[in-house]
Design a protein around this motif. Structure first.
Motif, mmCIF file in Angstrom:
data_model
loop_
_atom_site.group_PDB
_atom_site.id
_atom_site.type_symbol
_atom_site.label_atom_id
_atom_site.label_comp_id
_atom_site.label_asym_id
_atom_site.label_seq_id
_atom_site.Cartn_x
_atom_site.Cartn_y
_atom_site.Cartn_z
ATOM 1 N N TYR A 82 0.868 -1.179 0.000
ATOM 2 C CA TYR A 82 0.000 0.000 0.000
ATOM 3 C C TYR A 82 0.898 1.220 0.000
ATOM 4 O O TYR A 82 1.519 1.546 1.012
ATOM 5 C CB TYR A 82 -0.938 -0.008 1.209
ATOM 6 N N SER A 83 1.002 1.870 -1.150
ATOM 7 C CA SER A 83 1.919 3.004 -1.304
ATOM 8 C C SER A 83 1.476 3.847 -2.490
ATOM 9 O O SER A 83 0.727 3.389 -3.352
ATOM 10 C CB SER A 83 3.347 2.484 -1.538
ATOM 11 N N SER A 84 1.980 5.069 -2.541
ATOM 12 C CA SER A 84 1.689 5.928 -3.687
ATOM 13 C C SER A 84 2.689 5.708 -4.816
ATOM 14 O O SER A 84 2.598 6.332 -5.866
ATOM 15 C CB SER A 84 1.688 7.397 -3.264
ATOM 16 N N PHE A 85 3.654 4.830 -4.613
ATOM 17 C CA PHE A 85 4.669 4.546 -5.621
ATOM 18 C C PHE A 85 4.294 3.328 -6.461
ATOM 19 O O PHE A 85 3.638 2.401 -5.981
ATOM 20 C CB PHE A 85 6.033 4.298 -4.966
ATOM 21 N N ILE A 86 4.784 3.313 -7.705
ATOM 22 C CA ILE A 86 4.552 2.180 -8.600
ATOM 23 C C ILE A 86 5.502 1.049 -8.221
ATOM 24 O O ILE A 86 6.673 1.273 -7.948
ATOM 25 C CB ILE A 86 4.776 2.598 -10.076
ATOM 26 N N GLU A 87 4.984 -0.154 -8.206
ATOM 27 C CA GLU A 87 5.774 -1.353 -7.893
ATOM 28 C C GLU A 87 5.769 -2.245 -9.128
ATOM 29 O O GLU A 87 4.706 -2.568 -9.668
ATOM 30 C CB GLU A 87 5.158 -2.085 -6.700
ATOM 31 N N ASP A 88 6.960 -2.630 -9.583
ATOM 32 C CA ASP A 88 7.060 -3.540 -10.725
ATOM 33 C C ASP A 88 6.890 -4.981 -10.252
ATOM 34 O O ASP A 88 7.550 -5.409 -9.309
ATOM 35 C CB ASP A 88 8.422 -3.395 -11.406
ATOM 36 N N VAL A 89 6.003 -5.708 -10.919
ATOM 37 C CA VAL A 89 5.810 -7.125 -10.651
ATOM 38 C C VAL A 89 6.318 -7.835 -11.903
ATOM 39 O O VAL A 89 5.713 -7.736 -12.971
ATOM 40 C CB VAL A 89 4.325 -7.468 -10.390
ATOM 41 N N TYR A 90 7.460 -8.513 -11.763
ATOM 42 C CA TYR A 90 8.090 -9.155 -12.907
ATOM 43 C C TYR A 90 7.540 -10.558 -13.129
ATOM 44 O O TYR A 90 6.996 -11.183 -12.207
ATOM 45 C CB TYR A 90 9.611 -9.202 -12.707
ATOM 46 N N ILE A 91 7.682 -11.049 -14.351
ATOM 47 C CA ILE A 91 7.192 -12.377 -14.711
ATOM 48 C C ILE A 91 7.658 -13.392 -13.669
ATOM 49 O O ILE A 91 8.829 -13.435 -13.304
ATOM 50 C CB ILE A 91 7.678 -12.775 -16.122
ATOM 51 N N GLY A 92 6.705 -14.168 -13.179
ATOM 52 C CA GLY A 92 6.995 -15.176 -12.169
ATOM 53 C C GLY A 92 6.824 -14.679 -10.741
ATOM 54 O O GLY A 92 6.872 -15.465 -9.808
ATOM 55 N N GLU A 93 6.621 -13.384 -10.549
ATOM 56 C CA GLU A 93 6.453 -12.829 -9.206
ATOM 57 C C GLU A 93 4.977 -12.606 -8.883
ATOM 58 O O GLU A 93 4.141 -12.504 -9.778
ATOM 59 C CB GLU A 93 7.180 -11.490 -9.077
ATOM 60 N N THR A 94 4.717 -12.500 -7.584
ATOM 61 C CA THR A 94 3.377 -12.223 -7.085
ATOM 62 C C THR A 94 3.453 -11.045 -6.127
ATOM 63 O O THR A 94 4.405 -10.926 -5.365
ATOM 64 C CB THR A 94 2.812 -13.458 -6.352
#
Length: 185
Positions: A82-94
């Motif tokens: 929970y944040s105002s920043f963008i989080e990258d979710v890479y292939i294979g991650e959850t």
């Protein structure tokens, strides 16, 4: 969430809606708005996903509401991002993510279809009705239902300290070495 009709879908290949909750105790300065919490899990299977807690649109009936980040709105659900920043979710991650929306209380009545859209996240075909929304008495109850394990870990941090710990902390706070006292004279 439970699927109550064949026309409802609460997941797709990338996103699973873990729960949607309303904090009934929330009072907004702008009117009869309630805080709605959307808990979801993103699994990047075929492509990376840019996830954030802002800019998702929730359409309830004919009206649309945007998610936004409200500091301190989700302190008791540490397992969810929970944040105002963008989080990258890479292939294979959850990534477990929670979003917050301010929605008029009257909009949360039963029988309305809810859909989600976002330019960065694939909410394709996800839809459900307002019957799936769980009403809670407080933000703590929202987090306890949405993130039971995280809530249990977090609530321990807010329990009162035992007598020995209180005495030790008070002693450390009140202790000023004599050399510091003479330095100020």
């Amino acid at each position: 969430l439970s699927v109550t009709s064949k026309n409802l879908l609460i997941y797709n290949d990338t996103i699973n809606i873990d729960g949607i909750y309303v904090d009934k105790s929330y009072v907004d300065d702008e009117g009869p708005l309630k805080m709605v919490y959307l808990f979801l899990t993103i699994t990047a299977k075929d492509a990376n996903v840019k996830a954030d807690c802002k800019y998702t649109e929730m359409k309830i009936g004919d009206n649309t509401y945007k998610s936004d980040f409200y500091k301190h709105a989700c302190e008791y659900a540490p397992s969810y991002y929970y944040s105002s920043f963008i989080e990258d979710v890479y292939i294979g991650e959850t990534l477990k993510l929670v979003m917050t929306f301010k929605v008029p209380e009257a909009e949360l009545t039963s029988g309305k279809e809810v859909t989600l859209t976002d330019d960065a996240m694939p909410f394709d075909d996800i839809k459900f009705t307002t019957e799936e929304i769980v009403f809670c008495e407080s933000v703590e109850e929202v987090c306890e239902k949405g993130d039971p394990e995280g809530y249990a870990e977090e609530i321990v941090k807010h329990e009162p300290a035992d007598e020995a710990t209180v005495k030790k902390v008070k002693k450390e706070i009140n202790y000023i070495p004599v050399r510091y006292i003479f330095a100020f004279l």
